[in-house]
Design a protein around this motif. Structure first.
Motif, PDB file in Angstrom:
ATOM      1  N   LEU A   1       0.458  -1.690  -0.370  1.00 20.02           N
ATOM      2  CA  LEU A   1      -0.188   0.541  -0.032  1.00 20.02           C
ATOM      3  C   LEU A   1       1.019   1.017   0.255  1.00 20.02           C
ATOM      4  CD1 LEU A   1      -3.252   0.769  -0.138  1.00 20.02           C
ATOM      5  CD2 LEU A   1      -2.740   0.947   2.815  1.00 20.02           C
ATOM      6  N   GLY A   2       0.514   2.036  -0.133  1.00 22.55           N
ATOM      7  CA  GLY A   2       1.115   3.640  -1.099  1.00 22.55           C
ATOM      8  C   GLY A   2       0.035   4.566  -0.931  1.00 22.55           C
ATOM      9  N   THR A   3      -0.130   4.377   0.207  1.00 21.30           N
ATOM     10  CA  THR A   3      -1.809   5.162  -0.045  1.00 21.30           C
ATOM     11  C   THR A   3      -1.817   6.580   1.052  1.00 21.30           C
ATOM     12  OG1 THR A   3      -3.959   5.749   1.239  1.00 21.30           O
ATOM     13  CG2 THR A   3      -2.383   4.714   2.445  1.00 21.30           C
ATOM     14  N   SER A   4      -2.179   8.031   0.655  1.00 22.21           N
ATOM     15  CA  SER A   4      -2.031   9.161   0.999  1.00 22.21           C
ATOM     16  C   SER A   4      -3.005   9.233   1.891  1.00 22.21           C
ATOM     17  CB  SER A   4      -2.288  10.568   0.150  1.00 22.21           C
ATOM     18  OG  SER A   4      -2.363   9.774  -1.318  1.00 22.21           O
TER      19      SER A   4
ATOM     20  N   GLY B   1      -0.694  11.650   6.336  1.00 13.77           N
ATOM     21  CA  GLY B   1      -0.864  10.342   5.649  1.00 13.77           C
ATOM     22  C   GLY B   1       0.518   9.785   4.752  1.00 13.77           C
ATOM     23  N   HIS B   2       1.001   8.405   4.616  1.00 11.07           N
ATOM     24  CA  HIS B   2       2.026   7.864   4.112  1.00 11.07           C
ATOM     25  C   HIS B   2       2.393   8.480   3.295  1.00 11.07           C
ATOM     26  CE1 HIS B   2       4.493   3.928   3.411  1.00 11.07           C
ATOM     27  NE2 HIS B   2       4.925   5.236   3.442  1.00 11.07           N
ATOM     28  N   HIS B   3       1.701   8.841   2.012  1.00 11.32           N
ATOM     29  CA  HIS B   3       2.020   9.439   1.218  1.00 11.32           C
ATOM     30  C   HIS B   3       2.698  11.367   1.253  1.00 11.32           C
ATOM     31  CE1 HIS B   3       2.229  11.605  -2.979  1.00 11.32           C
ATOM     32  NE2 HIS B   3       2.170  10.848  -3.580  1.00 11.32           N
ATOM     33  N   ASP B   4       2.472  11.704   2.007  1.00  8.16           N
ATOM     34  CA  ASP B   4       2.551  12.804   2.833  1.00  8.16           C
ATOM     35  C   ASP B   4       4.093  12.791   3.167  1.00  8.16           C
ATOM     36  OD1 ASP B   4       3.136  15.703   2.721  1.00  8.16           O
ATOM     37  OD2 ASP B   4       1.683  15.231   4.429  1.00  8.16           O
TER      38      ASP B   4
END
Length: 440
Positions: free
Chosen positions: A301-304, A315-318
């Motif tokens: 998973l590479g979610t925001s 968020g992980h993306h941020d």
């Protein structure tokens, strides 16, 4: 592996004196099928089980699409005496079972999230979407050679909306993303009527392919060179599909393996990178343990969204695009440390599972990496690689010069060779990866 190279005669006696020992060839002929059975010690003379048959080899390729914080992952020292970094501390119990590799990249893959499309292919310029055409992925290349040995030639899993697997024609392989559905495919038998219907659909599909192929061949002589090349590619695809459908038809008649495990419940928490990963890794272990497949890809998973982890508010993306903000890096490390713990748990399961005197980890290559070396600036250079298991001489940090980087495909070619596939080249490879030595 050639079936006819195993136990050519039935002259050996089994555990009961005077009782002929069964051979794989006899079993296969009696069943009237042309697929490989699992390698069982009862098929071999006593004392020769490990010397006569090469062990089964498997491969799991895992991509964490937002990279890893480099200073927390890469050791400063090279060789065997490197000091563990915070991320590697999570897998310290398996230090002799993995190799850390730095300095690798795909030579013609630009800095972009789209580099994920080329993670297992090495296809150039995915960041230039117009006109980009992918090539066959590592797992599908291998599946063409050894996929028929198991019920599922490969599994393409994903916690994202897309996966890592691509066909030879450059089309994405559909992914499985719901743990409950994956478990059902692997282990739950359908109603007898459903099984018969599935067999009938496979037969009908093969008949349709026969008709389409016959009709298309009639026009082949009347078209130009370029069209003929396209038709040749089409026929190759049809033949491959026919072969896979024939194997699938045989497997549809065989019972699925039984596991004493409760079916998983789907995790619908969109940002739960750890929970979703743990569910998928448990299924990966079960699929390998039951020899349901030997080739698995997994896009993490590479979610925001904000992951439900104490101390994390962004968020992980941020967080991965931290811009060197120390507060963001601190939270990013918290997320990625939890993710590394799930990798450690997978290695532990594989290490504790025995198969013919070895562990499942000994026979399974676990390739954990990313399409991004630094998500903060979208760099696709110096990719983080943790390469575990598979029967290699591990326990080292292989460091290459990022400014003169060997292709990541060199490692992937080495992986193909370990599977017993003697390819001369894969993707952008220039050879196998130097410094990585297989055992036996």
């Amino acid at each position: 592996m050639r079936l006819d190279s195993l136990n050519h005669t039935n002259s050996h006696t089994g555990p009961v004196s005077g009782v002929p020992r069964l051979t794989r060839r006899q079993i296969l002929r009696g069943a009237g099928v042309a697929i490989a059975l699992p390698v069982l010690e009862c098929f071999m003379p006593r004392g020769r089980a490990q010397s006569v048959v090469s062990p089964i080899r498997r491969m799991v390729c895992i991509c964490t699409p937002l990279g890893l914080h480099g200073p927390s992952f890469f050791p400063e020292q090279t060789g065997k005496d490197y000091q563990l970094t915070p991320y590697l501390e999570t897998v310290k119990d398996f230090r002799s079972d993995f190799t850390v590799i730095s300095g690798l990249s795909h030579p013609e893959v630009g800095s972009s999230h789209d580099s994920a499309y080329s993670f297992l292919t090495g296809a150039p310029n995915p960041e230039i979407r117009a006109g980009f055409r992918n090539s066959v992925s590592l797992d599908q290349f291998a599946a063409e050679q050894i996929g028929g040995q198991t019920r599922f030639p490969s599994l393409s899993l994903s916690a994202e909306g897309f996966g890592l697997s691509w066909t030879r024609s450059g089309a994405p392989v559909p992914t499985d993303s719901l743990p409950s559905a994956i478990f059902a495919r692997l282990f739950l038998e359908g109603h007898p009527d459903e099984v018969e219907a599935q067999t009938r659909r496979l037969r009908d599909g093969r008949s349709i392919l026969d008709m389409v192929g016959d009709g298309t061949r009639k026009i082949q002589a009347a078209v130009g060179t370029r069209d003929r090349e396209k038709l040749d590619e089409y026929f190759t695809s049809v033949r491959e599909l026919e072969r896979r459908m024939a194997v699938s038809e045989q497997w549809s008649k065989k019972p699925k393996p039984k596991v004493d495990v409760k079916p998983p419940e789907n995790n619908y928490v969109s940002g739960d990178v750890v929970g979703k990963t743990r569910l998928m890794f448990n299924l990966i272990h079960l699929a390998l343990q039951t020899d349901s497949t030997r080739l698995i890809t997994m896009m993490l998973l590479g979610t925001s969204d904000v992951p439900p982890i104490p101390g994390v508010s962004l968020g992980h993306h941020d967080l991965s695009h931290h811009g060197q903000d120390p507060k963001k890096i601190e939270q990013l490390r918290t997320v990625e440390l939890e993710k590394m713990k799930t990798v450690s748990a997978l290695l532990e399961k594989l290490k504790k599972t025995e198969e013919q005197g070895e562990t499942l980890l000994d026979r399974t290559m676990v390739f954990f990496s990313s399409n991004l070396g630094n998500a903060s600036n979208h760099s696709s250079k110096n990719l983080p690689v943790l390469f575990a298991g598979g029967g290699f001489r591990h326990g080292q940090h292989l460091a290459f010069d990022p400014k003169n980087s060997p292709p990541l495909c060199n490692l992937q070619l080495s992986m193909l060779h370990r599977l017993g596939i003697e390819a001369d080249k894969f993707g952008s490879s220039t050879g196998t990866l130097s410094g990585l030595e297989a055992l036996g």
